[in-house]
Design a protein around this motif. Structure first.
Motif, mmCIF file in Angstrom:
data_model
loop_
_atom_site.group_PDB
_atom_site.id
_atom_site.type_symbol
_atom_site.label_atom_id
_atom_site.label_comp_id
_atom_site.label_asym_id
_atom_site.label_seq_id
_atom_site.Cartn_x
_atom_site.Cartn_y
_atom_site.Cartn_z
ATOM 1 N N VAL A 175 56.914 -1.516 20.555
ATOM 2 C CA VAL A 175 56.367 -0.244 21.029
ATOM 3 C C VAL A 175 57.456 0.825 20.961
ATOM 4 C CG1 VAL A 175 55.356 0.986 22.991
ATOM 5 C CG2 VAL A 175 54.738 -1.407 22.557
ATOM 6 N N SER A 176 57.123 1.966 20.374
ATOM 7 C CA SER A 176 58.050 3.087 20.301
ATOM 8 C C SER A 176 57.284 4.366 20.593
ATOM 9 C CB SER A 176 58.713 3.151 18.920
ATOM 10 O OG SER A 176 59.773 4.084 18.904
ATOM 11 N N ARG A 177 58.026 5.469 20.915
ATOM 12 C CA ARG A 177 57.336 6.706 21.271
ATOM 13 C C ARG A 177 58.208 7.934 21.049
ATOM 14 N NH1 ARG A 177 56.291 8.075 27.453
ATOM 15 N NH2 ARG A 177 55.823 10.038 26.425
ATOM 16 N N THR A 178 57.538 9.083 20.998
ATOM 17 C CA THR A 178 58.200 10.368 21.101
ATOM 18 C C THR A 178 57.754 11.002 22.412
ATOM 19 O OG1 THR A 178 56.448 11.615 19.983
ATOM 20 C CG2 THR A 178 58.180 10.640 18.596
ATOM 21 N N PHE A 179 58.339 12.170 22.726
ATOM 22 C CA PHE A 179 58.076 12.794 24.015
ATOM 23 C C PHE A 179 57.559 14.215 23.833
ATOM 24 C CE2 PHE A 179 60.977 9.401 24.844
ATOM 25 C CZ PHE A 179 60.615 8.906 26.083
ATOM 26 N N GLN A 180 56.775 14.646 24.820
ATOM 27 C CA GLN A 180 56.246 16.009 24.812
ATOM 28 C C GLN A 180 57.382 17.026 24.795
ATOM 29 O OE1 GLN A 180 53.581 16.757 28.077
ATOM 30 N NE2 GLN A 180 53.413 18.930 27.637
ATOM 31 N N ASN A 181 58.392 16.806 25.628
ATOM 32 C CA ASN A 181 59.607 17.606 25.621
ATOM 33 C C ASN A 181 60.685 16.790 24.938
ATOM 34 O OD1 ASN A 181 58.459 19.763 27.233
ATOM 35 N ND2 ASN A 181 58.624 18.386 28.982
ATOM 36 N N LEU A 182 61.331 17.367 23.943
ATOM 37 C CA LEU A 182 62.293 16.637 23.121
ATOM 38 C C LEU A 182 63.313 15.878 23.964
ATOM 39 C CD1 LEU A 182 62.951 19.338 20.401
ATOM 40 C CD2 LEU A 182 61.828 17.136 20.046
ATOM 41 N N GLN A 183 63.531 14.625 23.627
ATOM 42 C CA GLN A 183 64.499 13.774 24.311
ATOM 43 C C GLN A 183 65.512 13.270 23.278
ATOM 44 O OE1 GLN A 183 64.521 13.232 27.667
ATOM 45 N NE2 GLN A 183 62.737 14.566 27.881
ATOM 46 N N LEU A 184 66.371 14.167 22.843
ATOM 47 C CA LEU A 184 67.388 13.836 21.861
ATOM 48 C C LEU A 184 68.769 13.897 22.496
ATOM 49 C CD1 LEU A 184 65.912 15.923 18.930
ATOM 50 C CD2 LEU A 184 66.077 13.427 18.980
ATOM 51 N N ALA A 185 69.697 13.112 21.956
ATOM 52 C CA ALA A 185 71.086 13.110 22.438
ATOM 53 C C ALA A 185 71.818 14.252 21.748
ATOM 54 C CB ALA A 185 71.746 11.768 22.142
ATOM 55 N N THR A 186 71.954 15.385 22.444
ATOM 56 C CA THR A 186 72.522 16.580 21.809
ATOM 57 C C THR A 186 74.004 16.435 21.514
ATOM 58 O OG1 THR A 186 72.846 17.570 24.001
ATOM 59 C CG2 THR A 186 70.806 18.109 22.835
ATOM 60 N N GLY A 187 74.674 15.459 22.119
ATOM 61 C CA GLY A 187 76.083 15.237 21.837
ATOM 62 C C GLY A 187 76.319 14.418 20.587
ATOM 63 N N LEU A 188 75.247 13.928 19.979
ATOM 64 C CA LEU A 188 75.360 13.135 18.755
ATOM 65 C C LEU A 188 74.837 13.939 17.574
ATOM 66 C CD1 LEU A 188 74.051 9.662 19.973
ATOM 67 C CD2 LEU A 188 76.427 10.424 19.777
ATOM 68 N N GLY B 168 73.619 15.797 7.541
ATOM 69 C CA GLY B 168 74.987 16.057 7.983
ATOM 70 C C GLY B 168 75.091 17.016 9.146
ATOM 71 N N ALA B 169 73.960 17.333 9.792
ATOM 72 C CA ALA B 169 73.949 18.362 10.833
ATOM 73 C C ALA B 169 74.102 17.779 12.227
ATOM 74 C CB ALA B 169 72.653 19.164 10.760
ATOM 75 N N GLN B 170 74.508 18.620 13.152
ATOM 76 C CA GLN B 170 74.444 18.331 14.577
ATOM 77 C C GLN B 170 73.064 18.761 15.085
ATOM 78 O OE1 GLN B 170 77.003 16.759 16.332
ATOM 79 N NE2 GLN B 170 77.863 16.566 14.261
ATOM 80 N N THR B 171 72.555 18.070 16.090
ATOM 81 C CA THR B 171 71.219 18.400 16.577
ATOM 82 C C THR B 171 71.130 19.841 17.062
ATOM 83 O OG1 THR B 171 71.828 17.447 18.724
ATOM 84 C CG2 THR B 171 70.624 16.031 17.203
ATOM 85 N N ARG B 172 72.194 20.356 17.661
ATOM 86 C CA ARG B 172 72.161 21.720 18.190
ATOM 87 C C ARG B 172 72.053 22.765 17.084
ATOM 88 N NH1 ARG B 172 77.257 19.663 19.122
ATOM 89 N NH2 ARG B 172 78.948 20.604 17.875
ATOM 90 N N GLU B 173 72.290 22.369 15.838
ATOM 91 C CA GLU B 173 72.206 23.286 14.712
ATOM 92 C C GLU B 173 70.824 23.304 14.072
ATOM 93 O OE1 GLU B 173 76.821 22.431 13.244
ATOM 94 O OE2 GLU B 173 75.123 21.525 12.185
#
Length: 254
Positions: free
Chosen positions: A78-91, A144-149
Motif C-alpha cells: 500500500v502506498s499513497r500521496t497526500f492532499q497537502n504535499l509531504q516531501l522532504a524539502t531538505g533532500l 538534478g533539482a532541489q525540491t524547493r526549486e
C-alpha cells in the motif's frame, strides 16, 4: 483486493466517517468524491493506517489490516500521496523518490558502516530507477533539482513518483490534480490511466469531476461521512441524490 465494512471514525462526539462499506477490485480505478468535509481524506487516513478506526473492518487480499501502522501496510503493497504535499524539502528531488524505495534497501548498521560494494551498487541502481520514475511521471527535467526549486505542478508529480517507487499494488492518490492548471490536470489524467495500465490498483480522491469521470471504473460518493451512492461513472452522474448533494448543474449539463 480491498474490502471496507461498516468503517467508522469518531473524533469526540463527531463521526467523521460513519458505517461506510465498499470494495475495490484488483486493477480498478476507484474514485471517492463528495463535498468538502464529507470524510474523504479521513477515509484514506483510516485505510492507510494514519488513523485507527473506531469500528469496522478493512481487509486487504482477505487479511484484516484495520489499525495496522503505515509501515506495515507499505510492506503489504500500500502506498499513497497526500492532499497537502509531504516531501522532504531538505533532500533533492531524486532523493525524495529514492525514499519511496526504502523497503528495498539494506539498512543494517554493519552494511552502512562498511559500505559494502553490493550496497553501493544497489544505491546506484536505485538512483537510476528513481530518475526513470521521474521521467515516467513527467518531471524528468528536475532530476538534478532541489525540491524547493520546483514548481507546484512538478512537486505533485514528484510525490506520485515517490509513491510508486515502493512498487505498490494498491495506490491511494489524495487530490492529485488540486491546484493544477487544465493542461497539468489532463497530464495527471493520462498518468493515472498509465499507472492503471501497469496493473496498479488505484483509489482516488479528487474534486475535478471531468478527471474523475474520465479515469474511474467505479465511484463512491460520501456526504457527511456516510455513503450516499456508488456505482459506475454514468450511474453516479445520473443519481438524483448525488446531483442534489454535490454534482449539481455540472452533472446535469455533462
Amino acid at each position: 483486493m480491498l474490502k471496507v465494512e461498516n468503517l467508522t471514525k469518531r473524533f469526540g462526539g463527531v463521526a467523521a466517517v460513519s458505517e461506510v462499506s465498499f470494495a475495490v477490485g484488483e486493477g480498478a480505478v476507484h474514485a471517492v468524491i463528495g463535498p468538502n468535509g464529507a470524510g474523504k481524506t479521513t477515509l484514506f487516513n483510516l485505510i492507510t493506517g494514519i488513523y485507527r478506526p473506531t469500528a469496522g473492518s478493512i481487509t486487504l487480499d482477505g487479511a484484516e489490516v484495520a489499525g495496522l501502522p503505515p509501515e506495515a501496510l507499505a510492506r503489504r503493497g500500500v502506498s499513497r500521496t497526500f492532499q497537502n504535499l509531504q516531501l522532504a524539502t531538505g533532500l533533492s528531488a531524486i532523493e525524495n523518490v529514492m525514499l519511496g524505495a526504502h523497503l528495498k534497501l539494506n539498512s543494517g548498521l554493519l552494511a552502512a558502516m562498511t559500505r559494502w560494494p553490493g550496497l553501493t551498487a544497489r544505491d546506484r541502481r536505485l538512483r537510476e530507477e528513481a530518475a526513470e520514475l521521474m521521467a515516467f511521471v513527467g518531471c524528468g527535467a528536475y532530476v538534478g533539482a532541489q525540491t524547493r526549486e520546483m514548481p507546484y505542478g512538478a512537486l505533485k508529480r514528484l510525490e506520485i513518483a515517490r509513491a510508486i517507487a515502493a512498487e505498490p499494488k494498491l495506490l491511494f492518490l489524495d487530490e492529485p490534480a488540486a491546484g493544477l492548471n487544465p493542461t497539468e490536470t489532463r497530464e495527471i489524467d493520462d498518468l493515472i490511466v498509465e499507472l492503471a495500465g501497469r496493473g496498479i490498483t488505484i483509489v482516488l480522491v479528487e474534486h475535478d469531476m471531468k478527471l474523475v469521470m474520465n479515469v474511474s471504473d467505479h465511484i463512491l460518493v460520501l456526504d457527511y461521512g456516510r455513503k450516499l451512492a456508488e456505482g459506475t461513472p454514468e450511474e453516479v452522474r445520473r443519481d438524483p441524490k448525488v446531483i442534489a448533494a454535490y454534482l449539481g448543474a455540472e452533472a446535469s449539463g455533462a
